[in-house]
Design an enzyme around this catalytic site. Structure first.
Site, PDB file in Angstrom:
ATOM      1  N   LYS A  37       8.093  -0.171   5.668  1.00  0.00           N
ATOM      2  CA  LYS A  37       7.645   1.133   5.200  1.00  0.00           C
ATOM      3  C   LYS A  37       8.827   1.927   4.723  1.00  0.00           C
ATOM      4  O   LYS A  37       9.810   2.098   5.444  1.00  0.00           O
ATOM      5  CB  LYS A  37       7.001   1.907   6.351  1.00  0.00           C
ATOM      6  CG  LYS A  37       5.574   1.561   6.540  1.00  0.00           C
ATOM      7  CD  LYS A  37       4.947   2.564   7.443  1.00  0.00           C
ATOM      8  CE  LYS A  37       3.534   2.122   7.743  1.00  0.00           C
ATOM      9  NZ  LYS A  37       2.878   3.051   8.637  1.00  0.00           N
ATOM     10  N   GLY A  60       4.691   6.986   3.081  1.00  0.00           N
ATOM     11  CA  GLY A  60       5.396   6.488   1.914  1.00  0.00           C
ATOM     12  C   GLY A  60       4.792   5.186   1.460  1.00  0.00           C
ATOM     13  O   GLY A  60       3.582   4.991   1.523  1.00  0.00           O
ATOM     14  N   VAL A 114       4.507   0.948   1.437  1.00  0.00           N
ATOM     15  CA  VAL A 114       4.643  -0.197   2.330  1.00  0.00           C
ATOM     16  C   VAL A 114       4.816  -1.467   1.501  1.00  0.00           C
ATOM     17  O   VAL A 114       4.042  -1.711   0.568  1.00  0.00           O
ATOM     18  CB  VAL A 114       3.403  -0.349   3.231  1.00  0.00           C
ATOM     19  CG1 VAL A 114       3.662  -1.412   4.294  1.00  0.00           C
ATOM     20  CG2 VAL A 114       3.055   0.971   3.876  1.00  0.00           C
ATOM     21  N   GLY A 149       0.877   5.303   1.580  1.00  0.00           N
ATOM     22  CA  GLY A 149       0.222   6.180   2.541  1.00  0.00           C
ATOM     23  C   GLY A 149       0.969   7.484   2.650  1.00  0.00           C
ATOM     24  O   GLY A 149       1.861   7.770   1.850  1.00  0.00           O
ATOM     25  N   GLY A 150       0.581   8.269   3.636  1.00  0.00           N
ATOM     26  CA  GLY A 150       1.200   9.562   3.820  1.00  0.00           C
ATOM     27  C   GLY A 150       2.695   9.435   4.066  1.00  0.00           C
ATOM     28  O   GLY A 150       3.503  10.232   3.578  1.00  0.00           O
ATOM     29  N   ASP A 203      -3.395  10.810  13.024  1.00  0.00           N
ATOM     30  CA  ASP A 203      -3.881  10.332  11.726  1.00  0.00           C
ATOM     31  C   ASP A 203      -4.634   9.020  11.896  1.00  0.00           C
ATOM     32  O   ASP A 203      -4.391   8.057  11.188  1.00  0.00           O
ATOM     33  CB  ASP A 203      -2.716  10.193  10.740  1.00  0.00           C
ATOM     34  CG  ASP A 203      -3.201  10.130   9.284  1.00  0.00           C
ATOM     35  OD1 ASP A 203      -4.363  10.503   9.033  1.00  0.00           O
ATOM     36  OD2 ASP A 203      -2.425   9.700   8.415  1.00  0.00           O
ATOM     37  N   GLY A 222       0.823  -1.202   0.000  1.00  0.00           N
ATOM     38  CA  GLY A 222       0.000   0.000   0.000  1.00  0.00           C
ATOM     39  C   GLY A 222       0.852   1.245   0.000  1.00  0.00           C
ATOM     40  O   GLY A 222       2.075   1.195   0.127  1.00  0.00           O
TER      41      GLY A 222
END
Ligand SMILES: *[C@@H]1O[C@H](CO)[C@@H](O)[C@H](O)[C@H]1NC(C)=O
Ligand SMILES: *[C@@H]1O[C@H](CO)[C@@H](O)[C@H](O)[C@H]1NC(C)=O
Ligand SMILES: *[C@@H]1O[C@H](CO)[C@@H](O)[C@H](O)[C@H]1NC(C)=O
Ligand SMILES: *[C@@H]1O[C@H](CO)[C@@H](O)[C@H](O)[C@H]1NC(C)=O
Ligand SMILES: *[C@@H]1O[C@H](CO)[C@@H](O)[C@H](O)[C@H]1NC(C)=O
Length: 945
Positions: free
Chosen positions: A627, A612, A614, A609-610, A724, A607
């Site tokens: 990550k 970076g 994964v 995300g904010g 978050d 995935g």
């Protein structure tokens, strides 16, 4: 209803001196000079004659010194003794009558009582107010007659008494109002004739007396006023006479509107009205031909419908650059000059239906003008939907999409001032093409830059009047997108005191509602009005002070915790980074990481995300999630922050938090290695219909994540605000046990200072995910654990509904509030939940909504949330006998004794049940079964009228 209000922090008294010295703010108020006793008596008499103050806006009108004590809405001036200069009590919903003593406010220049419910008549004593410039009484329930004494007000600039029930004649003495530019008296029951004396008014610009019961002769003297721009007299019953020929020479006229006035005779010759933009003579008894002289070049609109006009539509109408509407329907016209039909294009309209000679056998080019249905004249539009690149509901209440950015697809929300206004007599019928110009006109008038002011929506009402909502944004050149009190007040005053110059095209403007951004209240209301005003000032003082204090604390905390602070060089020298030993955390080399992820192959992608990207990785210890930071900040601060983060995480152990296994800082990389969560993210599981989560699992996930977050808030050292929380950051293991992940944007919670005092927020840059953002946090940048509570509430709503926080252009929180209010919670329930129990699901919804209350102080703490979720869980499992869970709150074994004691204390220390949703009605499908007190909360009702 007006809500934003006024504290009267103006002038010399109550001066706020804000001094921040070494993080300590001191607040001095100068000793207030006493108010002129006559003014005090006048205000008290006014207060007494106000029978009802439903919003408690006058609650701080106490004592004998209105100026010194900052009575709401009272502005004073003067050296030494203070005199009341302005009274702004607009939109307070006041009832009662006007005390004659108001006439004793000798120095008052503005009396603004618009949009209340004041009844009775206008006291003749107001005629004593020699300094009065603005008398604003529109939108009340005033009756009686206009006192002739008002004619003495030779400094009067603007007299607005429209939208009342005032009867009787317009006093001839109004001809003495030698400074008056605006006479707005429409929508009353005035009778008699318009006094010819008004022709003596030397600077009158706008005369609005439409919608009254005026009769008699239209005075030709009005044409003598060389400044007169608008005559609007629609819907009166004048004597059946022609329009005074003198009006044809009133060359300053921009607009003449005499609809339904019982006029006879011919259409006036408008060829000398060179400035005319708008002429409406419809619904009279006018006969004869339409004059074929030259037509004013700026004409946009001519409405001559519903008369008995004959002859052709002359060729002179064929060449009008600004033409929007020629409405000649229901007459007896004979034909249309071909040049005219040819000139009608997309942005203009010609209506001739109901003219039998034209429309019974229309020429081919004319038939389209004969259909009454064909009108494309605009009714209004909502422009916020035009940011096609942004989801419409992305912003929280009290915010709006920054228009300049949104147009480019950069969907950033910012606090917004929303101003409802009305153009009372615009010079056009189609606003669309004026939008850009109007926005720059308003921004210029407000002294703001063009991008800061936009029209969000507009619609046409009776009159026609144009109602619009203006959004004013903070300057984007500031680092913090916010407004302060002074800025908001300045903008308010520019509207409330008509400081923005009139425009010949847009005509007079009226203010309906002024909605301040969250957290700024110009006129605080409530019974504690006075102390709240004082409180608000203290907050203004202490925010600055606290920010410095917190900043200093954070600095020292970071330094201390990160020490020995690794230097950039040190960190970048990859081969040596294993020196950075953090207990319990492994340091990996880049080769190990590359091997584990097939060189960060896309096949291993889990995935983005904010933080970076994964990746799934395989290490000697088994499967892991790796990550990899994007946009890494490899400055010393950035690296220090990363390292601090790792140190912090190394001390965080809880079964409902994703465990950090190690990290890698080789070659400028920033990689974090976490335990692998086979179940994926909660968000993905909710969205997939394959293995739907049943209610029991959902409740278990809710309580599990609540445990994790509570640990961060209460047991971690230092406490952590996640910042978050979202469904994509709640991961599930193979047994669907929830673990909170991604501390990438987490921040230390406030730490007690040396005296043990806890700052109640951390001021910081907003991070987080749209849809989950605490509106209060966004606006104030004040981070508290209640911001996490808000985001967690959104997650609970997702668990309940399966929906994303923003779905199909709708905002989940709002939808849930509405469903709850309507008692229709089932409609929102995820259809994938098969065997639901309405009692438990309703309780879940209530917990979720209480978390999402706009005001942080009305949200429960995480401990309270957990307690309720535990109750729901045990109740459900008890009923369903599916569970062998123990009936006590399950405190995780990873807690130390001390932490456990802390958690127990927070769980039992609840003086009242604080669950409240912000809906004012509380009906659920199973209301009686809820175990929560539903407190009615009339709190932040920003505005509506
Ligand atoms: C207020 O009005 C009084 C009486 O008209 C006048 O003497 C005084 O100068 C005024 N004060 C101010 C501050 O305008
Ligand atoms: C004001 O106007 C009225 C009527 O036009 C007139 O009788 C009166 O003398 C004028 N002057 C004053 C000072 O009221
Ligand atoms: C004024 O009165 C007319 C006729 O009663 C009504 O249609 C219109 O809505 C009123 N205008 C305002 C602004 O109240
Ligand atoms: C027509 O409108 C323009 C723009 O508003 C203005 O500059 C011009 O003076 C007007 N022309 C006349 C003849 O009034
Ligand atoms: C315009 O649309 C937005 C988003 O759809 C909505 O929130 C707002 O209430 C609308 N405004 C009006 C005046 O209808």
């Amino acid at each position: 209803m007006w809500v934003s209000c006024w504290r009267g922090m103006e002038g010399l008294r109550g001066v706020l001196c804000l001094c921040s010295l070494l993080g300590i703010s001191l607040l001095f108020g100068t000793v207030a000079a006493a108010t002129n006793p006559a003014d005090t008596a006048a205000l008290k008499a006014f207060h007494n004659s106000i029978g009802n103050d439903p919003l408690s806006k006058l609650a701080n009108w106490k004592g004998d010194d209105p100026c010194g004590n900052n009575w709401n809405g009272v502005l004073c001036g003067g050296n030494g003794v203070q005199y009341v200069e302005e009274l702004h009590v607009l939109g307070f919903d006041l009832e009662g009558s006007l005390a004659p003593e108001l006439g004793d406010l000798t120095n008052v220049t503005i009396l603004d009582l618009m949009w209340n419910s004041i009844s009775g008549s206008i006291p003749s004593t107001l005629g004593k107010l020699q300094n009065l410039q603005l008398l604003l009484l529109n939108g009340n329930k005033l009756t009686g007659q206009l006192p002739m004494e008002l004619g003495r007000l030779t400094n009067m600039n603007r007299l607005q008494i429209d939208e009342n029930q005032i009867s009787g004649p317009i006093p001839p003495t109004f001809g003495n109002l030698s400074s008056v530019k605006h006479l707005h008296m429409n929508n009353n029951s005035l009778n008699g004739s318009i006094p010819p004396d008004l022709g003596r008014l030397p600077v009158l610009k706008h005369l609005l007396v439409d919608n009254n019961k005026l009769s008699g002769i239209l005075p030709s003297e009005l044409a003598n006023i060389s400044t007169l721009q608008i005559i609007q007299v629609d819907n009166n019953q004048f004597d059946p006479l022609p329009i005074p020929p003198a009006y044809a020479n009133c060359s300053s006229l921009l607009k003449l509107s005499m609809r339904n006035c019982n006029l006879y005779g011919s259409v006036l010759d408008f060829s000398s009205l060179v400035n005319l933009e708008y002429l409406d003579l419809s619904s009279n008894h006018l006969y004869g031909m339409i004059p074929n002289g030259s037509i004013p070049v700026n004409l946009t609109t001519m409405i001559l419908s519903n008369n008995v006009l004959t002859g052709p539509i002359p060729a002179s109408f064929g060449n009008l650059p600004n033409l929007e509407l020629l409405d000649f329907h229901n007459n007896n016209l004979s034909d249309i000059d071909p040049g005219v039909s040819a000139a009608i294009h997309n942005s203009s309209e010609l209506r001739v239906y109901g003219n039998p000679k034209i429309c019974d056998t229309p020429a081919p080019q004319d038939s389209k003008f004969c259909s009454p249905q064909n009108s494309n004249i605009e009714k209004g539009t909502n422009l916020t939907s035009s940011f096609a690149l942004c989801k419409p509901d992305i912003c929280q209440a009290g915010q709006g999409l920054l228009p300049t950015l949104a147009a480019q697809g950069n969907c950033q929300c910012a606090p917004v001032i929303r101003i409802d206004c009305r153009l009372k007599s615009p010079g056009f019928v189609s606003f669309d093409k004026y939008l850009q110009d109007f926005q720059s006109y308003m921004s210029k008038g407000l002294n703001l830059s063009v991008g800061q002011v936009t029209v969000e929506s507009y619609n046409w009402g009776a009159g026609p009047r144009l109602h619009f909502v203006l959004a004013v944004f903070p300057s984007t050149t500031q680092t913090h997108l916010s407004f302060n009190y002074q800025e908001v007040k300045a903008i308010f005053l520019q509207f409330a005191s008509w400081e923005i110059p009139d425009s010949p095209v847009y005509g007079p403007r009226e203010l309906l509602v002024f909605i301040t951004p969250n957290g700024i209240d110009l006129f605080p209301s409530g019974n504690a009005g006075r102390s709240r005003a004082a409180f608000a000032r203290i907050i203004i003082g202490s925010i600055a002070g606290t920010a410095i204090l917190v900043g200093a604390l954070m600095f020292f905390t970071l330094r201390r915790r990160a020490s020995p602070s690794p230097s950039r060089k040190h960190l970048l020298s990859s081969t040596h980074n294993k020196e950075l030993k953090i207990e319990g955390i492994r340091s990996f080399s880049l080769q190990e990481m590359e091997a584990a992820t097939d060189n960060f192959s896309d096949k291993k992608l889990l995935g983005k995300g904010g933080f970076g990207t994964v990746y799934e990785g395989m290490l000697d210890i088994g499967e892991v999630a790796i990550k990899r930071a994007k946009d890494k900040d490899i400055s010393e601060e950035g690296l220090t922050e990363f390292y601090t983060e790792i140190q912090l995480l190394s001390r965080v152990h809880h079964k409902n938090l994703v465990k950090l296994i190690g990290y890698c800082m080789d070659d400028g990389e920033q990689l974090l290695v976490y335990e692998y969560m086979a179940g994926g993210t909660l968000r993905d599981r909710l969205s997939s219909s394959e293995r739907p989560l049943d209610l029991k699992t959902r409740l278990s996930i809710a309580r599990g994540s609540a445990h994790g977050i509570l640990y961060l808030h209460n047991a971690a050292d230092p406490p952590i605000i996640h910042r978050d929380i979202k469904a994509a950051n709640i991961l599930l293991d193979e047994k669907n046990e929830a673990k909170v992940s991604d501390f990438g944007v987490s921040r230390l919670a406030p730490v007690p200072d040396l005296d043990g005092l806890l700052p109640d927020h951390v001021s910081t840059v907003v991070k987080g995910t749209p849809g989950y953002l605490d509106p209060e946090y966004f606006l104030t940048r004040q981070l508290t654990d209640k911001s996490d509570v808000y985001s967690f509430g959104v997650v609970l709503l997702e668990i309940f509904s399966g929906q994303h926080p923003i779905f199909n252009g709708k905002n989940l929180v709002r939808e849930a509030r509405m469903a709850y209010k309507k008692g229709d919670t089932i409609s929102l329930l995820d259809p994938n939940i098969k065997n639901y129990a309405s009692k438990e699901t309703d309780q879940l919804l209530i917990v979720a909504l209480s978390c999402c209350n706009d005001q942080p102080e009305t949200r429960p703490s995480m401990a309270e949330v957990l307690r309720s979720l535990e109750n729901i869980w045990h109740q459900y499992c008890g009923f369903n006998r599916h569970s062998n869970e123990s009936s006590v709150v399950d405190i995780d074994s990873n807690y130390t004794e001390e932490q456990r004691a802390k958690i127990y204390a927070s769980l039992t220390d609840t003086t009242t049940s604080t669950f409240s949703t912000e809906s004012t009605t509380s009906s659920t499908s199973n209301r009686d079964s809820t175990s929560f007190t539903q407190k009615r909360n009339f709190g932040r009702s920003l505005s509506s009228r």
